[in-house]
Design a protein around this motif. Structure first.
Motif, PDB file in Angstrom:
ATOM      1  N   GLN A  84      37.532  50.906  39.397  1.00 35.05           N
ATOM      2  CA  GLN A  84      38.282  51.486  40.519  1.00 35.05           C
ATOM      3  C   GLN A  84      38.618  50.436  41.567  1.00 35.05           C
ATOM      4  O   GLN A  84      39.728  50.428  42.107  1.00 35.05           O
ATOM      5  CB  GLN A  84      37.491  52.621  41.155  1.00 35.05           C
ATOM      6  N   LEU A  85      37.678  49.550  41.845  1.00 38.86           N
ATOM      7  CA  LEU A  85      37.945  48.477  42.809  1.00 38.86           C
ATOM      8  C   LEU A  85      39.094  47.600  42.335  1.00 38.86           C
ATOM      9  O   LEU A  85      39.981  47.244  43.116  1.00 38.86           O
ATOM     10  CB  LEU A  85      36.691  47.628  43.022  1.00 38.86           C
ATOM     11  N   LEU A  86      39.084  47.264  41.059  1.00 37.60           N
ATOM     12  CA  LEU A  86      40.138  46.406  40.528  1.00 37.60           C
ATOM     13  C   LEU A  86      41.495  47.090  40.589  1.00 37.60           C
ATOM     14  O   LEU A  86      42.500  46.471  40.946  1.00 37.60           O
ATOM     15  CB  LEU A  86      39.807  45.976  39.093  1.00 37.60           C
ATOM     16  N   TYR A  87      41.538  48.380  40.266  1.00 33.61           N
ATOM     17  CA  TYR A  87      42.818  49.082  40.339  1.00 33.61           C
ATOM     18  C   TYR A  87      43.267  49.277  41.780  1.00 33.61           C
ATOM     19  O   TYR A  87      44.461  49.279  42.061  1.00 33.61           O
ATOM     20  CB  TYR A  87      42.781  50.401  39.551  1.00 33.61           C
ATOM     21  N   ALA A  88      42.326  49.396  42.713  1.00 28.57           N
ATOM     22  CA  ALA A  88      42.699  49.450  44.135  1.00 28.57           C
ATOM     23  C   ALA A  88      43.346  48.135  44.544  1.00 28.57           C
ATOM     24  O   ALA A  88      44.369  48.120  45.241  1.00 28.57           O
ATOM     25  CB  ALA A  88      41.466  49.742  44.996  1.00 28.57           C
ATOM     26  N   LEU A  89      42.760  47.028  44.098  1.00 29.57           N
ATOM     27  CA  LEU A  89      43.348  45.719  44.412  1.00 29.57           C
ATOM     28  C   LEU A  89      44.682  45.523  43.694  1.00 29.57           C
ATOM     29  O   LEU A  89      45.595  44.909  44.251  1.00 29.57           O
ATOM     30  CB  LEU A  89      42.369  44.601  44.041  1.00 29.57           C
ATOM     31  N   LEU A  90      44.786  46.045  42.504  1.00 31.02           N
ATOM     32  CA  LEU A  90      46.051  45.967  41.775  1.00 31.02           C
ATOM     33  C   LEU A  90      47.156  46.684  42.564  1.00 31.02           C
ATOM     34  O   LEU A  90      48.259  46.169  42.702  1.00 31.02           O
ATOM     35  CB  LEU A  90      45.903  46.597  40.381  1.00 31.02           C
ATOM     36  N   LEU A 118      31.960  43.209  44.100  1.00 31.80           N
ATOM     37  CA  LEU A 118      32.887  42.114  44.391  1.00 31.80           C
ATOM     38  C   LEU A 118      32.245  40.752  44.141  1.00 31.80           C
ATOM     39  O   LEU A 118      32.904  39.828  43.665  1.00 31.80           O
ATOM     40  CB  LEU A 118      33.393  42.203  45.825  1.00 31.80           C
ATOM     41  N   ARG A 119      30.965  40.632  44.435  1.00 30.00           N
ATOM     42  CA  ARG A 119      30.269  39.366  44.168  1.00 30.00           C
ATOM     43  C   ARG A 119      30.286  39.059  42.667  1.00 30.00           C
ATOM     44  O   ARG A 119      30.591  37.943  42.249  1.00 30.00           O
ATOM     45  CB  ARG A 119      28.830  39.424  44.674  1.00 30.00           C
ATOM     46  N   LEU A 120      29.995  40.073  41.849  1.00 32.33           N
ATOM     47  CA  LEU A 120      30.019  39.874  40.397  1.00 32.33           C
ATOM     48  C   LEU A 120      31.428  39.512  39.909  1.00 32.33           C
ATOM     49  O   LEU A 120      31.595  38.597  39.091  1.00 32.33           O
ATOM     50  CB  LEU A 120      29.536  41.141  39.680  1.00 32.33           C
ATOM     51  N   LEU A 121      32.422  40.224  40.411  1.00 33.60           N
ATOM     52  CA  LEU A 121      33.804  39.988  39.988  1.00 33.60           C
ATOM     53  C   LEU A 121      34.317  38.629  40.466  1.00 33.60           C
ATOM     54  O   LEU A 121      35.054  37.952  39.747  1.00 33.60           O
ATOM     55  CB  LEU A 121      34.703  41.115  40.500  1.00 33.60           C
ATOM     56  N   ARG A 122      33.913  38.217  41.661  1.00 35.51           N
ATOM     57  CA  ARG A 122      34.328  36.906  42.188  1.00 35.51           C
ATOM     58  C   ARG A 122      33.673  35.794  41.385  1.00 35.51           C
ATOM     59  O   ARG A 122      34.323  34.818  41.008  1.00 35.51           O
ATOM     60  CB  ARG A 122      33.987  36.796  43.673  1.00 35.51           C
ATOM     61  N   THR A 123      32.385  35.934  41.097  1.00 33.46           N
ATOM     62  CA  THR A 123      31.661  34.930  40.307  1.00 33.46           C
ATOM     63  C   THR A 123      32.287  34.768  38.925  1.00 33.46           C
ATOM     64  O   THR A 123      32.365  33.655  38.394  1.00 33.46           O
ATOM     65  CB  THR A 123      30.174  35.325  40.174  1.00 33.46           C
ATOM     66  N   ALA A 124      32.774  35.863  38.361  1.00 32.63           N
ATOM     67  CA  ALA A 124      33.397  35.830  37.034  1.00 32.63           C
ATOM     68  C   ALA A 124      34.849  35.355  37.077  1.00 32.63           C
ATOM     69  O   ALA A 124      35.479  35.203  36.034  1.00 32.63           O
ATOM     70  CB  ALA A 124      33.329  37.214  36.399  1.00 32.63           C
ATOM     71  N   GLY A 125      35.407  35.145  38.275  1.00 31.41           N
ATOM     72  CA  GLY A 125      36.784  34.685  38.386  1.00 31.41           C
ATOM     73  C   GLY A 125      37.810  35.785  38.220  1.00 31.41           C
ATOM     74  O   GLY A 125      38.986  35.515  37.974  1.00 31.41           O
ATOM     75  N   ILE A 126      37.388  37.031  38.380  1.00 36.54           N
ATOM     76  CA  ILE A 126      38.299  38.160  38.227  1.00 36.54           C
ATOM     77  C   ILE A 126      38.980  38.493  39.550  1.00 36.54           C
ATOM     78  O   ILE A 126      40.137  38.907  39.571  1.00 36.54           O
ATOM     79  CB  ILE A 126      37.546  39.384  37.658  1.00 36.54           C
ATOM     80  N   GLY A 163      39.125  34.878  60.019  1.00 31.62           N
ATOM     81  CA  GLY A 163      38.160  35.115  61.092  1.00 31.62           C
ATOM     82  C   GLY A 163      36.849  35.598  60.503  1.00 31.62           C
ATOM     83  O   GLY A 163      36.268  34.948  59.646  1.00 31.62           O
ATOM     84  N   ARG A 164      36.415  36.782  60.911  1.00 30.35           N
ATOM     85  CA  ARG A 164      35.173  37.339  60.394  1.00 30.35           C
ATOM     86  C   ARG A 164      35.383  38.233  59.181  1.00 30.35           C
ATOM     87  O   ARG A 164      34.422  38.708  58.582  1.00 30.35           O
ATOM     88  CB  ARG A 164      34.480  38.128  61.498  1.00 30.35           C
ATOM     89  N   MET A 165      36.633  38.490  58.837  1.00 33.80           N
ATOM     90  CA  MET A 165      36.954  39.386  57.713  1.00 33.80           C
ATOM     91  C   MET A 165      37.180  38.581  56.443  1.00 33.80           C
ATOM     92  O   MET A 165      37.727  37.474  56.486  1.00 33.80           O
ATOM     93  CB  MET A 165      38.221  40.190  58.024  1.00 33.80           C
ATOM     94  N   ILE A 166      36.767  39.155  55.321  1.00 33.80           N
ATOM     95  CA  ILE A 166      37.046  38.565  54.017  1.00 33.80           C
ATOM     96  C   ILE A 166      37.909  39.558  53.253  1.00 33.80           C
ATOM     97  O   ILE A 166      37.571  40.744  53.145  1.00 33.80           O
ATOM     98  CB  ILE A 166      35.748  38.259  53.243  1.00 33.80           C
ATOM     99  N   TYR A 167      39.013  39.071  52.755  1.00 37.30           N
ATOM    100  CA  TYR A 167      39.945  39.894  51.995  1.00 37.30           C
ATOM    101  C   TYR A 167      39.872  39.496  50.525  1.00 37.30           C
ATOM    102  O   TYR A 167      39.788  38.312  50.187  1.00 37.30           O
ATOM    103  CB  TYR A 167      41.372  39.719  52.516  1.00 37.30           C
ATOM    104  N   TYR A 168      39.938  40.511  49.661  1.00 31.27           N
ATOM    105  CA  TYR A 168      39.839  40.300  48.223  1.00 31.27           C
ATOM    106  C   TYR A 168      41.151  40.660  47.552  1.00 31.27           C
ATOM    107  O   TYR A 168      41.869  41.560  47.990  1.00 31.27           O
ATOM    108  CB  TYR A 168      38.699  41.153  47.647  1.00 31.27           C
ATOM    109  N   ARG A 169      41.435  39.955  46.471  1.00 33.21           N
ATOM    110  CA  ARG A 169      42.638  40.200  45.662  1.00 33.21           C
ATOM    111  C   ARG A 169      42.306  39.857  44.216  1.00 33.21           C
ATOM    112  O   ARG A 169      41.301  39.199  43.945  1.00 33.21           O
ATOM    113  CB  ARG A 169      43.806  39.346  46.162  1.00 33.21           C
ATOM    114  N   LEU A 170      43.147  40.290  43.305  1.00 41.00           N
ATOM    115  CA  LEU A 170      42.966  39.905  41.904  1.00 41.00           C
ATOM    116  C   LEU A 170      43.176  38.400  41.790  1.00 41.00           C
ATOM    117  O   LEU A 170      44.022  37.830  42.475  1.00 41.00           O
ATOM    118  CB  LEU A 170      43.934  40.661  41.003  1.00 41.00           C
TER     119      LEU A 170
END
Length: 122
Positions: A50-56, A81-89, A96-103
């Motif tokens: 679900q997280l990946l499809y939200a980012l998609l 997200l930590r697992l997905l980032r470590t895997a390069g997904i 600033g203080r925010m971290i944004y994630y993307r595929l």
């Protein structure tokens, strides 16, 4: 059904060494198979999916937005997200203080698009 009519058994029950050898050269290596299995294991979790499809769909979201979108705890989202980032997904950027994630790349997008299309096809 007897052995001669079974669809998955070679009718002559003899090894076609040329075909087997040619196929062996084209398949993934044991190391690649391990990496693929790990990738699919990561994608096999419903929350991570679900997280990946939200980012998609959104392109880029912070943990808070992902938490609200998927409706799971921020701890669960951060762990996924930590697992997905470590895997390069997924990839991240700090603003600033925010971290944004993307595929991470177009290949992940294609994999998700094809997977969804496969589900809708059946």
């Amino acid at each position: 059904m007897d052995v001669a009519t079974a669809p998955d058994i070679h009718p002559t029950m003899e090894l076609d060494e040329a075909e087997a050898g040619a196929t062996r050269e084209r398949i993934v290596t044991a190391e690649e198979a391990t990496q693929l299995a790990e990738l699919f294991r990561l994608l096999g979790d419903p929350t991570r999916a679900q997280l990946l499809y939200a980012l998609l769909e959104a392109g880029e979201l912070c943990v808070y937005d992902l938490t609200e979108t998927v409706q799971v705890s921020d701890t669960a989202v951060s762990h996924a997200l930590r697992l997905l980032r470590t895997a390069g997904i997924v990839a991240s950027r700090r603003a600033g203080r925010m971290i944004y994630y993307r595929l991470a790349d177009v290949h992940v997008r294609m994999l998700l698009d094809l997977s969804r299309e496969h589900l809708r096809h059946g």
